[in-house]
Enzyme design. Structure first.
Site, mmCIF file in Angstrom:
data_model
loop_
_atom_site.group_PDB
_atom_site.id
_atom_site.type_symbol
_atom_site.label_atom_id
_atom_site.label_comp_id
_atom_site.label_asym_id
_atom_site.label_seq_id
_atom_site.Cartn_x
_atom_site.Cartn_y
_atom_site.Cartn_z
ATOM 1 N N ASP A 1 1.096 -1.280 -0.242
ATOM 2 C CA ASP A 1 -0.026 0.119 -0.298
ATOM 3 C C ASP A 1 1.423 0.628 0.322
ATOM 4 O O ASP A 1 0.334 2.067 -0.413
ATOM 5 C CB ASP A 1 -0.915 0.065 1.122
ATOM 6 C CG ASP A 1 -2.496 -0.657 1.352
ATOM 7 O OD1 ASP A 1 -1.903 -1.202 -0.224
ATOM 8 O OD2 ASP A 1 -3.233 -0.971 2.255
ATOM 9 N N HIS A 2 2.701 1.264 0.620
ATOM 10 C CA HIS A 2 2.331 2.703 0.677
ATOM 11 C C HIS A 2 3.922 2.548 -0.095
ATOM 12 O O HIS A 2 4.026 3.321 -0.510
ATOM 13 C CB HIS A 2 3.670 2.192 2.267
ATOM 14 C CG HIS A 2 2.560 2.522 3.213
ATOM 15 N ND1 HIS A 2 1.549 2.490 3.324
ATOM 16 C CD2 HIS A 2 2.596 1.315 4.388
ATOM 17 C CE1 HIS A 2 0.679 2.175 4.070
ATOM 18 N NE2 HIS A 2 1.407 1.450 5.239
#
Length: 405
Positions: A175-176
């Site tokens: 996600d990052h």
């Protein structure tokens, strides 16, 4: 240096939520794009409900997680299941350059807001979707988050000690890092093509495929018929290579020795212990073969050192080394503070809050955090009146019906 931000004039209708999508649109917003986050008051972005919360009090406007991923954006609340709410969303698309979403395949189509709906009102739209595993294939309808994407993409299978279960990365890494950054490159490439040709396009980013890029070396080994197991902090060639205990509770220093020169420097910093002169320890191959033994010997030698003193001494001698820091120590890190990495922004509900600064610096058109994360629905009225052309009476009527808010 220009005072004009590089993405000024670009508008993004942002339907993304949770991690990967909002972290895609954040750098666009920080570099001047008008990112309008479309939200729901009845089903808020899940990370508005995720800790840590300011002063420990939960609330949709008090999540530090949400705040850090949504600087410089505007928030509009629409009921997308109502006909009028859908009309307003389409009107916003018609006035935008980019549409972004990361829902399960088919969600935007069912709402009447899919790519073909967007093209009908904005023929040159750049339309991005980020389905977990793509729009086709046997797993197209599977739902997931960073943890499950990391598992499906092989990252978790490589993380941890070989004799113990997978432990993950301590954060929803896909996600990052890979998913939002691959998506940002795709959006910018599509915008550049549109500037040259006048044509928009549809972008599909399968988060699983983006995540598999992280384990490239393991995939290459697998194609050659070799199995790659979890290896904790070991390296395939360097030794010693790992994290070693230092004085105090839960204090560690990461050290990586790749060359003979680095080995000699490590030995000198540690006081030239007798075991360093063993014949098997004098060559890279010998050290790697004896890596388990070396780990124990180095750990015994480092255990009396203060972690930062050891890291400084090794770094000064040319040995790659760093203190294993926690979040509080990173906030106080002299390097990050010297480079003005932390920014304090005034949030309407949370007050003074710390944000990460942009981690790359453009010399001529640098971006900046233009404002804190938006309070839920903070900009609904302004967008509806100033951008979408509603009259105050029309807006109040729709607000009373729950269509906007």
């Amino acid at each position: 240096m220009s005072s004009r931000l590089p993405l000024e004039g670009v508008r993004v209708a942002d339907f993304t939520w949770v991690g990967a999508g909002p972290f895609l649109t954040k750098p666009l917003a920080d570099h001047g794009a008008d990112v309008i986050k479309i939200e729901s008051r009845t089903r808020t972005d899940p990370i508005r409900s995720m800790a840590p919360f300011r002063d420990g009090r939960p609330g949709p406007n008090r999540s530090g997680y949400f705040a850090n991923r949504n600087s410089s954006k505007r928030s509009v609340c629409l009921d997308l299941k109502s006909p009028r709410g859908k009309e307003l969303a389409l009107d916003l698309m018609a006035r935008s350059d980019v549409v972004a979403s990361n829902f399960t395949p088919g969600t935007m189509d069912r709402l009447g807001l899919g790519y073909q709906d967007a093209v009908a009102v904005k023929p040159d739209i750049v339309y991005l979707e980020m389905p977990m595993q793509g729009n086709t294939g046997p797993h197209r309808d599977f739902r997931g988050y960073g943890l499950t994407i990391a598992a499906a993409g092989g990252l978790l299978g490589l993380t941890g000690h070989p004799e113990r279960p997978p432990v993950g990365t301590g954060t929803n890494y896909p996600d990052h890092v890979p998913n939002p950054l691959h998506a940002a490159v795709a959006v910018l490439a599509a915008l550049r093509r549109r500037r040259r040709t006048g044509q928009g396009q549809y972008i599909e980013l399968a988060q699983l495929e983006s995540t598999t890029n992280v384990i490239g070396p393991a995939l290459l080994a697998a194609t050659a018929g070799r199995r790659v197991d979890r290896s904790a902090n070991e390296d395939g060639a360097a030794a010693p290579h790992g994290v070693y205990p230092c004085a105090g509770e839960d204090r560690w220093c990461a050290v990586g020795v790749f060359t003979d020169q680095q080995w000699q420097a490590l030995v000198e910093v540690l006081g030239a212990p007798e075991w360093a002169a063993k014949p098997g320890h004098t060559t890279p191959g010998g050290r790697w073969a004896a890596r388990r033994e070396l780990d124990a010997l180095v750990a015994d030698a480092t255990s009396t050192w203060e972690a930062s003193e050891l890291a400084d001494a090794l770094s000064a001698a040319g040995v790659p080394a760093a203190v294993v820091s926690d979040a509080a120590q990173i906030l106080a890190d002299p390097q990050l503070n010297a480079r003005d990495h932390w920014k304090t922004l005034e949030h309407p509900e949370m007050g003074s809050s710390v944000y990460d600064n942009i981690p790359y610096r453009l010399s001529e058109t640098p971006g900046h955090l233009r404002g804190p994360a938006p309070v839920l629905g903070a900009d609904t009225r302004d967008v509806c009146l100033d951008l979408l052309g509603l009259t105050p009476d029309e807006y109040e009527h729709l607000a009373a019906q729950g269509v906007v808010g």
